[in-house]
Design a protein around this motif. Structure first.
Motif, PDB file in Angstrom:
ATOM      1  N   GLY A  65      -8.196   6.656  -2.467  1.00 59.64           N
ATOM      2  CA  GLY A  65      -8.678   6.506  -3.369  1.00 59.64           C
ATOM      3  C   GLY A  65      -8.092   5.053  -3.679  1.00 59.64           C
ATOM      4  N   VAL A  66      -6.828   4.677  -3.716  1.00 60.40           N
ATOM      5  CA  VAL A  66      -6.338   3.502  -3.835  1.00 60.40           C
ATOM      6  C   VAL A  66      -6.928   2.383  -2.957  1.00 60.40           C
ATOM      7  CG1 VAL A  66      -4.196   2.212  -3.581  1.00 60.40           C
ATOM      8  CG2 VAL A  66      -3.877   4.506  -4.431  1.00 60.40           C
ATOM      9  N   GLU A  67      -6.947   2.526  -1.669  1.00 61.15           N
ATOM     10  CA  GLU A  67      -7.498   1.469  -0.973  1.00 61.15           C
ATOM     11  C   GLU A  67      -8.896   1.254  -1.075  1.00 61.15           C
ATOM     12  OE1 GLU A  67      -5.957  -0.436   1.078  1.00 61.15           O
ATOM     13  OE2 GLU A  67      -4.108   0.443   1.492  1.00 61.15           O
ATOM     14  N   ALA A  95       0.648  -1.287  -0.001  1.00 63.95           N
ATOM     15  CA  ALA A  95       0.084  -0.033  -0.121  1.00 63.95           C
ATOM     16  C   ALA A  95       0.938   1.237   0.023  1.00 63.95           C
ATOM     17  CB  ALA A  95      -1.014  -0.093   1.311  1.00 63.95           C
ATOM     18  N   ALA A  96       1.907   1.236   0.811  1.00 67.76           N
ATOM     19  CA  ALA A  96       2.702   2.491   0.884  1.00 67.76           C
ATOM     20  C   ALA A  96       3.355   2.582  -0.425  1.00 67.76           C
ATOM     21  CB  ALA A  96       3.731   2.340   1.917  1.00 67.76           C
ATOM     22  N   ARG A  97       3.813   1.691  -1.142  1.00 61.00           N
ATOM     23  CA  ARG A  97       4.616   1.768  -2.366  1.00 61.00           C
ATOM     24  C   ARG A  97       3.555   2.242  -3.306  1.00 61.00           C
ATOM     25  NH1 ARG A  97       5.028  -2.554  -5.298  1.00 61.00           N
ATOM     26  NH2 ARG A  97       4.930  -3.703  -3.323  1.00 61.00           N
ATOM     27  N   ILE A  98       2.224   1.730  -3.496  1.00 58.10           N
ATOM     28  CA  ILE A  98       1.482   2.227  -4.366  1.00 58.10           C
ATOM     29  C   ILE A  98       1.053   3.633  -4.377  1.00 58.10           C
ATOM     30  CG2 ILE A  98      -0.621   1.889  -5.596  1.00 58.10           C
ATOM     31  CD1 ILE A  98      -0.555  -1.059  -4.972  1.00 58.10           C
ATOM     32  N   ILE A  99       0.680   4.063  -3.075  1.00 58.64           N
ATOM     33  CA  ILE A  99       0.322   5.466  -2.469  1.00 58.64           C
ATOM     34  C   ILE A  99       1.356   6.271  -2.863  1.00 58.64           C
ATOM     35  CG2 ILE A  99      -0.749   6.641  -0.663  1.00 58.64           C
ATOM     36  CD1 ILE A  99      -2.052   3.887   0.341  1.00 58.64           C
ATOM     37  N   GLY A 100       2.834   6.113  -2.604  1.00 60.04           N
ATOM     38  CA  GLY A 100       3.466   6.660  -2.823  1.00 60.04           C
ATOM     39  C   GLY A 100       3.711   7.579  -1.299  1.00 60.04           C
ATOM     40  N   ALA A 101       3.478   6.911  -0.342  1.00 61.95           N
ATOM     41  CA  ALA A 101       3.405   7.824   1.132  1.00 61.95           C
ATOM     42  C   ALA A 101       3.344   6.971   2.264  1.00 61.95           C
ATOM     43  CB  ALA A 101       2.432   8.930   1.298  1.00 61.95           C
ATOM     44  N   ALA A 102       3.908   7.045   3.245  1.00 66.93           N
ATOM     45  CA  ALA A 102       3.723   6.110   4.579  1.00 66.93           C
ATOM     46  C   ALA A 102       3.441   7.041   5.752  1.00 66.93           C
ATOM     47  CB  ALA A 102       5.062   5.623   4.784  1.00 66.93           C
ATOM     48  N   ASN A 103       2.126   6.590   6.468  1.00 70.55           N
ATOM     49  CA  ASN A 103       2.049   7.359   7.758  1.00 70.55           C
ATOM     50  C   ASN A 103       2.360   6.644   8.920  1.00 70.55           C
ATOM     51  OD1 ASN A 103       0.274   5.101   7.553  1.00 70.55           O
ATOM     52  ND2 ASN A 103      -1.418   6.457   8.615  1.00 70.55           N
ATOM     53  N   ALA A 131      -9.678  -0.906 -10.329  1.00 70.73           N
ATOM     54  CA  ALA A 131     -10.870   0.112 -10.728  1.00 70.73           C
ATOM     55  C   ALA A 131     -10.223   0.891 -11.840  1.00 70.73           C
ATOM     56  CB  ALA A 131     -11.056   0.613  -9.349  1.00 70.73           C
ATOM     57  N   SER A 132     -11.374   1.607 -12.328  1.00 74.14           N
ATOM     58  CA  SER A 132     -10.975   2.495 -13.625  1.00 74.14           C
ATOM     59  C   SER A 132     -11.112   4.164 -12.555  1.00 74.14           C
ATOM     60  CB  SER A 132     -12.068   2.524 -14.661  1.00 74.14           C
ATOM     61  OG  SER A 132     -13.304   2.635 -14.204  1.00 74.14           O
ATOM     62  N   ALA A 133     -10.598   5.079 -13.450  1.00 77.19           N
ATOM     63  CA  ALA A 133     -10.654   6.434 -12.794  1.00 77.19           C
ATOM     64  C   ALA A 133     -10.632   7.385 -13.764  1.00 77.19           C
ATOM     65  CB  ALA A 133      -9.563   6.477 -11.666  1.00 77.19           C
ATOM     66  N   ASP A 134     -11.321   8.602 -13.185  1.00 73.24           N
ATOM     67  CA  ASP A 134     -10.979   9.856 -14.387  1.00 73.24           C
ATOM     68  C   ASP A 134     -10.968  11.082 -13.474  1.00 73.24           C
ATOM     69  OD1 ASP A 134     -13.561  10.505 -13.364  1.00 73.24           O
ATOM     70  OD2 ASP A 134     -14.540   9.588 -14.952  1.00 73.24           O
ATOM     71  N   ALA A 135     -10.671  12.294 -13.981  1.00 68.10           N
ATOM     72  CA  ALA A 135     -10.118  13.160 -13.168  1.00 68.10           C
ATOM     73  C   ALA A 135     -10.739  14.416 -13.729  1.00 68.10           C
ATOM     74  CB  ALA A 135      -8.776  13.591 -13.197  1.00 68.10           C
ATOM     75  N   SER A 136     -11.181  15.498 -12.661  1.00 68.84           N
ATOM     76  CA  SER A 136     -11.892  16.698 -13.262  1.00 68.84           C
ATOM     77  C   SER A 136     -11.180  17.949 -12.446  1.00 68.84           C
ATOM     78  CB  SER A 136     -13.368  16.718 -12.728  1.00 68.84           C
ATOM     79  OG  SER A 136     -14.051  15.816 -13.546  1.00 68.84           O
ATOM     80  N   ASP A 178      -2.858  12.881 -11.853  1.00 66.60           N
ATOM     81  CA  ASP A 178      -1.967  11.971 -11.338  1.00 66.60           C
ATOM     82  C   ASP A 178      -2.421  10.657 -10.590  1.00 66.60           C
ATOM     83  OD1 ASP A 178       0.128  13.122 -12.152  1.00 66.60           O
ATOM     84  OD2 ASP A 178       0.885  14.175 -10.205  1.00 66.60           O
ATOM     85  N   LEU A 179      -3.643  11.073  -9.902  1.00 66.81           N
ATOM     86  CA  LEU A 179      -4.119  10.135  -8.981  1.00 66.81           C
ATOM     87  C   LEU A 179      -5.010   9.395  -9.729  1.00 66.81           C
ATOM     88  CD1 LEU A 179      -4.885   8.549  -6.143  1.00 66.81           C
ATOM     89  CD2 LEU A 179      -6.427  10.728  -5.684  1.00 66.81           C
ATOM     90  N   ALA A 180      -5.788   9.776 -10.699  1.00 66.85           N
ATOM     91  CA  ALA A 180      -6.572   8.846 -11.478  1.00 66.85           C
ATOM     92  C   ALA A 180      -5.763   7.695 -12.339  1.00 66.85           C
ATOM     93  CB  ALA A 180      -7.536   9.816 -12.412  1.00 66.85           C
ATOM     94  N   ASP A 181      -4.630   8.532 -12.759  1.00 66.51           N
ATOM     95  CA  ASP A 181      -3.661   7.494 -13.588  1.00 66.51           C
ATOM     96  C   ASP A 181      -3.155   6.495 -12.641  1.00 66.51           C
ATOM     97  OD1 ASP A 181      -4.102   8.967 -15.739  1.00 66.51           O
ATOM     98  OD2 ASP A 181      -2.121  10.228 -15.673  1.00 66.51           O
ATOM     99  N   LEU A 182      -2.735   6.738 -11.552  1.00 68.64           N
ATOM    100  CA  LEU A 182      -2.358   5.810 -10.639  1.00 68.64           C
ATOM    101  C   LEU A 182      -3.292   4.742 -10.201  1.00 68.64           C
ATOM    102  CD1 LEU A 182      -0.245   5.287  -8.292  1.00 68.64           C
ATOM    103  CD2 LEU A 182      -1.600   6.559  -6.714  1.00 68.64           C
TER     104      LEU A 182
END
Ligand code: NAP
Length: 286
Positions: free
Chosen positions: A141-143, A84-92, A175-180, A164-168
């Protein structure tokens, strides 16, 4: 009898960090489970993060949470990342293993999904709309996508971050994603099952603010959730309530991710109800 005066250490690195209530919640949990653990809230500047992370081993910490501005900067300082941290690109969250290895995890999004599940809301096949594209939005979004949401729409002021997030999500999840771009008074896309405010709009002391959307496009039965937890009943959620939506506050997400971290550090099941009650009592006191 062997005496032990040394507590196990956990905590939080951030800047600013002074008003973060996580320690109240975790220490209530440690006390309820009879664990000699402490949670220390620490101000760590961006420049000092590498030293602070190195200190985790030297001081024998069990782990820490990371908040602004460290969630991304910490990644190259760790030995290993969860999927999850790798895909999201952040660790909490950082977990310090017994051999001193530092593992990065991201429990924000899982906490969100779990808070919905506790309210009896599943995400299988759900169409999700997220306001925001920052760290919280990326984790959620990722989860949501990994938890079965079929499609996600990301609406953000800075449209490049929305893309960026929709592409990720498109490239890394089923899932599919789009951005506005977020235009003032934007409508919630028709067919949205779950709408999430993943921006900081409405956070105390700006609690009179609410996301600038067309609230008439929130329909009865829609699930509407906020990441803002102080106040818990944000103006965004109040408006959604008035439209007949089912609303979920940011408190559940915070407690659920806190419970996950508790277990990662202690190996003990977290008393989620205790964590949630401690947090609610603390925020009510403010
Ligand atoms: N409940 C929980 O457990 C939990 C967990 C984590 C975070 N949070 C909360 O989530 C919130 C966001 O945190 P974050 O780490 O994602 O922050 P972040 O990475 O800085 O992202 C902030 C997001 O909010 C948007 N935004 C901020 N002000 C805006 C405005 N006036 N109009 C439109 N968009 C605006 C930003 O848009 P731009 O990209 O255009 O700047 C961005 O998408 C914070 O309030 C944090 O406390 C809650």
């Amino acid at each position: 009898m062997t005496r032990n005066y040394r507590s196990q250490l956990t905590g939080l690195f951030g800047d600013p960090v002074d008003d973060n209530p996580t320690g109240i919640m975790e220490e209530a949990g440690y006390a309820a489970r009879g664990l000699d653990y402490r949670y220390v809230t620490m101000k760590v500047s961006r420049e000092d993060l590498p030293d602070a992370i190195r200190a985790l081993r030297a001081l024998n910490f069990r782990g820490v949470n990371l908040t602004m501005p460290h969630k991304i900067d910490v990644l190259p300082l760790l030995d290993e990342l969860s999927a999850a941290a790798r895909i999201i690109g952040a660790a909490n969250t950082v977990i310090v293993e017994d051999d001193g290895r530092l593992i990065g995890e991201n429990t924000d999004g899982k906490g969100f999904v779990e808070a919905l599940a506790r309210a009896g809301i599943g995400l299988d096949g759900a169409r999700v709309t997220i306001l925001g594209a920052g760290g919280a939005a990326r984790a959620i979004g990722v989860e949501c996508a990994l938890a079965g949401a079929s499609s996600l729409t990301v609406i953000n002021r800075t449209v490049a971050r929305a893309h960026d997030l929709a592409d990720l999500i498109d490239s890394q999840t089923p899932a599919s994603a789009d951005a506005s771009a977020w235009t003032p008074g934007i409508g919630v896309p028709e067919g949205t099952d779950v709408l999430i405010n993943a921006t900081s709009i409405g956070f105390s002391p700006d609690s009179d603010a609410r996301p600038d959307i067309d609230y008439s496009t929130i329909v009865p039965g829609m699930i509407v959730s906020d990441v803002v937890f102080s106040p818990a009943r944000t103006r965004f959620l109040q408006a959604a309530d008035e439209r007949g939506a089912t609303t979920i506050t940011g408190l559940g997400m915070l407690a659920c991710q806190g419970a996950r971290n508790f277990t990662l550090w202690t190996g003990v099941d977290a008393p989620l109800d205790v964590l949630e009650a401690a947090l609610a009592a603390e925020l009510a006191r403010e």
